[in-house]
Scaffold this active site. Structure first.
Site, PDB file in Angstrom:
ATOM      1  CE  LYS A  14      -1.825   2.970   2.115  1.00  0.00           C
ATOM      2  NZ  LYS A  14      -1.822   4.471   1.910  1.00  0.00           N
ATOM      3  CD  GLU A  44      12.532   4.151   8.832  1.00  0.00           C
ATOM      4  OE1 GLU A  44      12.555   5.106   9.647  1.00  0.00           O
ATOM      5  OE2 GLU A  44      12.429   4.300   7.607  1.00  0.00           O
ATOM      6  CD  GLU A  98      10.275  12.806  11.330  1.00  0.00           C
ATOM      7  OE1 GLU A  98      11.169  12.230  10.699  1.00  0.00           O
ATOM      8  OE2 GLU A  98       9.206  12.243  11.672  1.00  0.00           O
TER       9      GLU A  98
END
Length: 496
Positions: free
Chosen positions: A190, A266, A400
């Site tokens: 996906k 990850e 982030e």
């Protein structure tokens, strides 16, 4: 580097044929009729209308993958036979490298030179490497008593769901798909709704290379619908995800709420890049710091977004980074001279701009950049941005950003540098610049990160694993260790 002109890339972009259907059970599948527009961040134009998948399409893809695993030939081929098919995929990717690079550049804003020279090189090398590795693996036979034989074998885990982001759409798909296929698994991929086109082409290429129907399926769709359906699906044995930490939490919940499938994550990063006064080359350290944060528009989980510099050389290094940022060429991703392209879209550009506004409000000093640029093109472009006088408690230093925004923090001693580096919920990557071998070893051990670079950044190859600790995730991509995610250990004890 390609010897193709800007005008030629523009011409090819106008005639580029892109897919629009899912790729399920070895064929293009239009799905239930819903569709959405893929918008190019270089100019805001619509690249394609693609099928928008949901639970029904995910069900069909998982069913195809299950049939291919349970009764199809792929898991029953010899490792050498599987390896040859993976190498053939690599060869076809190489043959179509230019058109695939163009697709990547158009769908996510990456400069065409980087798309061709870096993104496609990585995808080709990944399939070739795992293809060549497939028949080099061995099982174990531990020493036992004379009247017994013990075997420890690795067996394919089954159906793998792989969910990948838009920033490296082919590289990260390859990092999941190639080792899973080498292990004998079947896959439902996906891709991000922002960059589905290159993944759909990968599905077609894999089928053309000889992959049996159902072994690699590609389903378009947004995360809360198609991604959720894949995460909750009881027919998926393993889920591999690259993306944000927030979404990674969802996949862990999906696993808990369904069949307790193994989930490999990850996730994000806030990587520290430490520069000591004894760095072998301060100019190189500064140039690498600038390259690292502005490469791929800063849209990298490993981006060295926190530059930690000893106070004795902080201004010298910062000035060099600022100078490089000001001369960096931000331009059309299709121009071979462009060094930094467009952010992936307007929503993401707005999020990055919000971080910049917050940094200013919290008292950080803006040294350069910070503004939208090339707005007349309709594209999502941002100036390379550098802040200094950043306090460790500021959002700039903690969250982030996933954009071309660098935060510079000064420190006075090595202990403080290590403390600052580890003062984050993330642990994906880190770097250290020093001429002292003992310092390099000691600090590398002290840094809580999955990868530590010394006197370089973003270096390495497929022989070494990639992944993080803490809230940067678990499991590893790349290297032989990636196969651990897609295999199950079985012990067989034979009494003689």
């Amino acid at each position: 580097m390609l010897d193709i002109t800007y005008d030629e890339w523009l011409r090819r972009a106008k005639t580029l044929e892109v897919p629009g259907a899912h790729h399920i059970d070895g064929a293009d599948e239009p799905g239930g009729g819903a569709s959405y527009s893929v918008v190019s961040p270089r100019d805001g134009g619509v690249l394609a209308e693609v099928a928008d998948g949901g639970a029904a399409e995910v069900d069909a893809a998982v069913a195809a993958a299950r049939r291919a695993f349970d009764t199809g030939p792929w898991p029953r081929l010899t490792p050498a036979e599987r390896g040859r098919t993976l190498v053939r995929i690599a060869e076809l990717l190489e043959e179509r490298r230019q058109s695939l690079a163009l697709t990547v550049s158009l769908e996510m804003g990456k400069p065409i030179t980087d798309a061709h020279d870096i993104e496609l090189r990585a995808a080709v090398n990944t399939f070739r490497w795992y293809g060549q590795l497939a028949d080099k693996l061995t099982d174990e036979s531990p020493h036992t008593a004379p009247d017994a034989l013990a075997l420890v074998t690795r067996e394919a885990a089954g159906v793998v769901g792989a969910v990948v982001p838009w920033n490296f759409p082919l590289t990260l798909a390859s990092w999941k798909v190639a080792p899973a296929l080498a292990a004998g698994c079947t896959v439902v991929l996906k891709p991000s709704e922002n960059s589905p086109l290159s993944a759909l082409l990968l599905g077609r290429i894999a089928t053309e290379a000889g992959l049996p129907p159902g072994v690699l399926n590609v389903v378009n769709g947004n995360g809360p619908v198609a991604g959720r359906a894949l995460g909750l699906h009881p027919g998926v044995d393993v889920l591999a995800f690259t993306g944000s930490t927030a979404v990674g939490r969802h996949f862990l919940r999906y696993a808990a709420d369904s069949n307790l499938k193994r989930v490999w994550l990850e996730l994000g990063g806030k990587s520290p890049n430490i520069v000591l006064p004894d760095a072998p080359d301060l100019e190189k350290a500064a140039a690498t710091a600038a390259w690292g944060i502005f490469f791929n528009q800063g849209e990298m989980c490993t981006a060295p977004s926190r530059l930690l510099v000893h106070s004795s050389v902080a201004e010298r290094v910062t000035e060099a980074v600022v100078a490089r940022a000001r001369e960096l060429r931000v331009g059309d991703p299709l121009d071979p001279a462009t060094e930094m392209g467009a952010l992936v879209g307007e929503d993401h550009l707005s999020r990055v701009q919000d971080h910049i506004r917050t940094g200013l409000a919290e008292g950080a000093r803006l040294r350069t950049g910070g503004s939208r640029t090339r707005a007349d093109t309709g594209g999502s472009f941002l100036e390379p941005t550098v802040f200094d006088r950043v306090d460790p408690g500021m959002r700039l230093a903690r969250e982030e950003i996933f954009g071309p925004v660098l935060s510079v923090l000064a420190f006075d001693d090595l202990q403080e540098a290590v403390h600052l580096a580890n003062a984050t919920e993330y642990g994906l990557a880190a770097a250290l610049w020093t001429s002292d071998l003992s310092t390099a070893h000691q600090v590398s051990r002290a840094l809580k990160a999955g990868t530590v670079w010394v006197n370089c950044y973003e270096e390495g190859d497929l022989t070494v694993p990639f992944g993080g600790v803490k809230q940067s995730g678990n499991g590893r991509d790349k290297s032989v260790h990636a196969l651990e995610k897609y295999t199950e250990l079985k012990t067989t004890w034979i009494q003689l």
